[in-house]
Design a protein around this motif. Structure first.
Motif, PDB file in Angstrom:
ATOM      1  N   CYS A  99      40.932  38.254  40.669  1.00  0.00           N
ATOM      2  CA  CYS A  99      41.492  37.449  39.722  1.00  0.00           C
ATOM      3  C   CYS A  99      41.228  36.113  39.681  1.00  0.00           C
ATOM      4  N   ASN A 150      39.860  51.126  41.009  1.00  0.00           N
ATOM      5  CA  ASN A 150      41.630  50.943  40.899  1.00  0.00           C
ATOM      6  C   ASN A 150      41.983  52.538  40.960  1.00  0.00           C
ATOM      7  N   HIS A 194      37.592  51.238  36.394  1.00  0.00           N
ATOM      8  CA  HIS A 194      37.834  50.162  35.527  1.00  0.00           C
ATOM      9  C   HIS A 194      39.359  49.891  35.631  1.00  0.00           C
ATOM     10  N   HIS A 195      39.670  48.740  35.054  1.00  0.00           N
ATOM     11  CA  HIS A 195      40.906  47.896  35.089  1.00  0.00           C
ATOM     12  C   HIS A 195      41.923  48.842  33.920  1.00  0.00           C
ATOM     13  N   HIS A 221      45.030  53.236  39.833  1.00  0.00           N
ATOM     14  CA  HIS A 221      45.696  53.363  38.690  1.00  0.00           C
ATOM     15  C   HIS A 221      47.385  53.836  38.960  1.00  0.00           C
ATOM     16  N   ASN A 231      34.416  39.534  33.868  1.00  0.00           N
ATOM     17  CA  ASN A 231      34.643  40.776  34.188  1.00  0.00           C
ATOM     18  C   ASN A 231      34.833  41.801  33.238  1.00  0.00           C
ATOM     19  N   GLY A 271      37.005  44.742  33.902  1.00  0.00           N
ATOM     20  CA  GLY A 271      38.264  44.140  34.312  1.00  0.00           C
ATOM     21  C   GLY A 271      38.316  43.777  35.824  1.00  0.00           C
ATOM     22  N   THR A 272      39.378  43.280  36.485  1.00  0.00           N
ATOM     23  CA  THR A 272      39.243  42.766  37.813  1.00  0.00           C
ATOM     24  C   THR A 272      38.915  43.754  38.888  1.00  0.00           C
TER      25      THR A 272
END
Length: 329
Positions: free
Chosen positions: A29, A141, A89-90, A143, A48, A51-52
């Motif tokens: 981030c 991730n 992925h984010h 999730h 990104n 994503g992060t």
């Protein structure tokens, strides 16, 4: 004179960004925050595309997939808690519809792949050396799935160095203009425990240092963001309310230091001009239909036109269109 802080010595050689350069920010981030400032300042910057990403192996895998223009299919997704997800992925890419998740992912990879071909500056920010593995493969991730479903471990310095030495040596040969800058995120992963966080950050710092030695390239750099937060701005007034993330003051200081050492004086001057325009654009009048506000908008359009004539690479088309729309109301 009494010293009230320990200044961090900046590397003698750091890349110099210009508005003509393509820039990509990948990682934690911290990369998001610095990247958003570059975007706000109207640099051509891709931030990104997955994503992060926090750990080095997920970042390198994302880079390889972008280079290969990977197309995700249903086999790359899993369904959990009402949505289709990718472990790379984010959650911003997740959706209740499988086709929508695939569309978002593949369109973003395609965009990043095109962008990567004209890239001049690649910034990679490592956040943590702790990873979660599923089926012997690192996931980016989880999730919010149960931690018991994964194997958690800390990466070793050698495996990070070997991975990136192979990846970057090829990229640097293929793109003779590209420069790579590593940072280690100053944001502590307190959930790991403070001692484990220190071990993680130490692993990342050692990996970057050894990687620079291994590659022996003047085009591989290190920007000491971690050291600045830990040593120069160690006071808690530089932290947000959670006592972990940098405060707005610290982010501004980091941005100013970044501009000072990673941009020429000419580029810094351009940034200040752009920031002046952006402040005007963010102005909100008490009475939108007042003649004084319309005069303000006319002056703002004039300033935008003058700036884009002076620097044709700047893109203020949407902002100019917004000003014209407000004038016509």
């Amino acid at each position: 004179m009494m010293k009230l802080f320990t200044p961090v010595e900046m590397p003698a050689s750091l890349p110099k960004l210009t508005y003509a350069d393509g820039i990509m920010m990948l990682g934690s981030c911290f990369a998001d925050r610095l990247g958003s400032r570059l975007v706000d300042a109207k640099f051509r910057c891709d931030v990104n595309p997955y994503g992060t990403l926090y750990n080095p192996l997920s970042i390198s895998r994302a880079l390889r997939e972008i280079l290969a223009e990977k197309r995700y299919s249903a086999q790359d997704l899993f369904f959990y808690n009402g949505c289709w997800h990718s472990g790379m992925h984010h959650g911003d890419f997740s959706s209740p519809q499988q086709a929508e998740t695939l569309r978002l992912i593949n369109e973003r990879i395609s965009q990043a792949s095109q962008y990567l071909r004209s890239l001049i500056h690649l910034f990679i920010t490592f956040g943590t050396a702790w990873v979660y593995e599923e089926g012997g493969r690192v996931v980016s991730n989880c999730h919010k799935r149960q931690e018991s479903e994964f194997k958690r471990r800390c990466l070793e310095v050698g495996e990070i160095v070997d991975d990136y030495a192979e990846l970057l040596s090829g990229m640097l040969v293929e793109n003779a203009d590209m420069e790579v800058t590593f940072t280690v995120s100053p944001i502590r992963h307190v959930r790991d425990g403070l001692h484990a966080n220190q071990l993680s950050k130490s692993t990342l710092l050692l990996a970057v240092d050894e990687l620079q030695t291994r590659l022996q390239s003047k085009r591989v750099h290190y920007f000491p963001a971690y050291e600045m937060m830990m040593d120069e701005w160690r006071d808690y007034r530089y932290y947000a309310a959670d006592m972990v993330h940098p405060s707005e003051v610290a982010e501004r200081l980091m941005w100013e230091r970044f501009m000072e050492h990673c941009m020429s004086r000419e580029t810094q001057g351009q940034v200040k001009e752009v920031e002046g325009i952006m402040r005007m654009l963010n102005h909100r009048p008490l009475h939108g239909d007042a003649e004084t506000y319309k005069d303000f908008l006319k002056k703002l359009i004039e300033k935008i036109d003058q700036l884009t004539e002076k620097y044709p690479q700047l893109d203020f088309k949407e902002e100019r269109k917004e000003c014209l729309t407000k004038l016509e109301k």
